[in-house]
Design an enzyme around this catalytic site. Structure first.
Site, short mmCIF file in Angstrom:
data_model
loop_
_atom_site.label_atom_id
_atom_site.label_comp_id
_atom_site.label_asym_id
_atom_site.label_seq_id
_atom_site.Cartn_x
_atom_site.Cartn_y
_atom_site.Cartn_z
N THR A 290 0.79 -10.23 3.53
CA THR A 290 -0.64 -9.82 2.62
C THR A 290 -0.11 -9.19 1.39
O THR A 290 0.63 -7.88 1.80
CB THR A 290 -1.59 -9.19 3.57
OG1 THR A 290 -2.55 -8.66 2.49
CG2 THR A 290 -1.12 -7.77 4.55
N ASP A 292 -1.77 -7.63 -0.40
CA ASP A 292 -2.69 -6.27 -0.56
C ASP A 292 -2.13 -5.12 0.39
O ASP A 292 -2.93 -4.15 0.17
CB ASP A 292 -4.28 -6.58 -0.30
CG ASP A 292 -4.74 -7.75 -1.09
OD1 ASP A 292 -4.08 -8.00 -2.16
OD2 ASP A 292 -5.80 -8.17 -1.10
N MET A 335 -4.61 -6.84 -7.77
CA MET A 335 -5.17 -7.35 -6.35
C MET A 335 -5.45 -6.10 -5.73
O MET A 335 -5.10 -5.09 -5.61
CB MET A 335 -3.86 -8.08 -5.55
CG MET A 335 -3.47 -9.65 -6.23
SD MET A 335 -2.44 -9.22 -7.52
CE MET A 335 -0.97 -9.00 -6.87
N GLY A 336 -6.51 -6.43 -4.64
CA GLY A 336 -6.90 -5.43 -3.69
C GLY A 336 -8.30 -5.56 -3.43
O GLY A 336 -9.29 -5.23 -3.80
N ILE A 446 1.73 -12.17 -10.59
CA ILE A 446 2.54 -11.45 -9.67
C ILE A 446 2.78 -11.95 -8.24
O ILE A 446 3.72 -11.97 -7.83
CB ILE A 446 1.42 -10.21 -9.48
CG1 ILE A 446 1.69 -9.33 -10.34
CG2 ILE A 446 2.12 -9.43 -8.02
CD1 ILE A 446 0.56 -8.06 -10.30
#
Length: 564
Positions: A290, A292, A335-336, A446
């Site tokens: 992941t 994140d 991202m997040g 990214i």
């Protein structure tokens, strides 16, 4: 093999000479009849299949139709977790093993003992009793807390190299390091264990039953770590447990390596349960992916370091744009979805960011202490500013927010970056203040890049640990880094919750100190957060600084041990 087991060979015409009767010593108080290794049975769908895949399976545990639960009601499927309690509050959350339901599996010497690359290693194999604590900061009177089994090669393995038929599948979104993990799983199986049959499942979970497979060899994967993405392809959704396990059984696969995020690991957990229910000799192992960094328990997920490093380029570009214009604002969305780790660490690393917004820390736009007030103040002081916002931040403020989800069940988010850009422009226009705002969204740039040096090393350790675990007979586990040590973590601990930034923690305080931004939280919300943390602290065992993930019963037992 255990010294208490003796084999009596027969030459009876009714029993092939290769068969044996295994008798345990009286200390074991049991006896079993082992069928010949070349014996097969027939099923309508499978045809003739080796007896070792089904015949010796222990019956599944009796079930009332409800999933076994611990840890406050978190479901762990059909099979109860393996919890081992020791002295002084020691708790081992162990991972399943093939012998839990196939008790008479033969063992083999680990091929690594003859591997010249390991001839200089002082200690080849990990001790069976080695465990790693989840928490390392404790008081002198604290219980020892939760531990996980240490990863690494074992002296005995439960798969002969020639019998291994492994497969690898990647699921979910892209992440730097996917190809590196694939490469290292294949290389470890080939070079360390002499395995020659490794399949790549094309296109995620649905590839088990709807796509062709790819034969993976060291030559095929030699240079893939230099490329982004995954050579196996990926997808969201497509998880059909019956079809997947049918495919595993039909293809004769006995090691399954599943690379993906929390949703993928939930699917892996269900696959493991179905494999165990059918009594198959199949090791199911997961590698958490992941970008994140929102998977709990582990120190970090692979690809995270690369993402933070690459985010610096976007932040630097935003800073250059903002600094070069009058009242310039550079707005970067990172991202997040539910966790703001990338935004937080990229902000701390950059030192050019004036404001960081993450999902865990609510903010408001208008009024005293709001974002608009801070933007005006910073522009008057510096003439420019940089804002970093995680994609999941402020979703509750978007009036058109919908409850739609993608194929993996993730909520489809509105573009908070575009929304925030427009609102800042509208507010400044109303204030008759001219600004020059540039919005940068580097998300897909990214995700698609190769992993950096740090992540490449981490991916190698994850992949090798995963293979060592599967060869040693462990199953239903995820390989992950805990306090700097590679460990085997049961699936249910990985999927029970998401890892999130703790805004009452010192790391978030460091960020606020770096950016000099206000918290944007109303006093009432701050008080609620502190009260919530206080409640969690009071609910923990005496002396425990942080939640160690034990069940309520385990914590009571731990306290009892300490008092004793």
């Amino acid at each position: 093999m255990d010294s208490s087991i003796f084999s009596l060979h027969h030459s009876s015409p009714l029993i092939p000479s290769s068969s044996s009767i295994s008798l345990r010593s009286p200390a074991c108080c049991s006896a079993s009849l082992s069928p010949p290794s070349n014996f097969s049975f027939f099923t309508p769908r499978l045809g003739f299949a080796p007896v070792s895949r089904r015949l010796m399976a222990a019956p599944p545990p009796a079930s009332d139709g409800k999933a076994a639960t611990t840890n406050g009601g978190v479901g762990h499927g059909l099979f109860k977790p393996k919890i081992v309690n020791g002295d002084y509050g020691y708790v081992l959350e162990d991972v399943p093993h093939l012998t839990d339901y196939l008790p008479h599996l033969p063992t083999h010497s680990n091929p690594l003992q003859d591997n010249p690359a390991y001839s200089v290693v002082k200690q080849y194999f990990v001790d069976v009793d080695d465990t790693v604590p989840q928490r390392i900061v404790v008081h002198k009177d604290s219980p020892r807390g939760t531990h996980f089994r240490r990863a690494g090669p074992r002296q005995k393995v439960y798969f002969d190299s020639d019998e291994v038929n492994a497969c690898i599948v990647t699921c979910g979104g892209l992440c730097p390091g996917l190809n590196t993990v694939i490469r290292e799983i294949v290389s470890t199986l080939y070079s360390m264990y002499g395995v020659k049959k490794v399949l790549g499942i094309d296109g995620g979970y649905r590839g088990f039953y709807a796509r062709n497979t790819i034969n993976l060899t060291p030559k095929v994967v030699n240079d893939i770590h230099k490329r982004g993405g995954t050579i196996l392809g990926t997808s969201r959704g497509g998880h059909d447990t019956k079809k997947i396990v049918d495919s595993i059984e039909d293809r004769g696969i006995n090691q399954v390596y599943i690379i993906g995020g929390d949703g993928t690991q939930k699917g892996a957990s269900v696959i493991y349960e179905e494999v165990r229910r059918r009594g198959l000799k199949v090791a199911v192992a997961g590698i958490p992916k992941t970008i994140d960094n929102d998977i709990p328990v582990i120190d970090k997920s692979f690809g995270f370091d690369t993402a933070v490093e690459e985010a610096q380029r976007a932040i630097n570009a935003a800073h250059v744009e903002a600094e070069s214009a009058e009242n310039g604002i550079g707005l970067v969305k990172l991202m997040g979805r539910y966790s703001g780790f990338i935004a937080m660490y990229a902000t701390l690393a950059s030192r050019d960011v004036d404001c960081c917004l993450i999902p865990e820390s609510p903010f408001y736009l208008k009024g005293e202490g709001g974002l608009f007030e801070f933007v005006e103040k910073r522009l008057k002081e510096s003439g420019h500013m940089v804002i970093v916002v995680a994609e999941g931040a402020g979703q509750e403020l978007l009036s058109e927010s919908k409850s739609m989800t993608d194929a993996s069940g993730n909520k489809l988010l509105q573009d908070v970056g575009l929304w925030l850009s427009q609102n800042i422009k509208d507010h400044m226009k109303a204030q008759k203040m001219s600004i020059n705002l540039k919005y940068i969204d580097p998300t897909y740039m990214i995700r698609a890049i190769p992993s950096n040096a740090s992540d490449n090393v981490y991916c190698t350790l994850l992949a090798q640990s995963c293979v060592h675990g599967a060869m040693a007979g462990y199953t239903g586990f995820t390989s992950g880094l805990v306090n700097g040590r590679q460990t085997y973590i049961p699936f249910y601990r990985i999927i029970e919750k998401q890892n999130k930034v703790i805004i009452t923690d010192r790391m978030w305080a460091r960020l606020l100190s770096s950016t000099n931004q206000p918290s944007f939280m109303c006093p009432k919300l701050v008080a609620e957060k502190k009260k919530e943390m206080q409640t969690k602290t009071e609910a923990q065992p005496s002396g425990q600084l942080m939640d160690d993930g034990n069940t309520g019963a385990d914590k009571k037992a731990a306290n009892k041990e300490v008092k004793a």
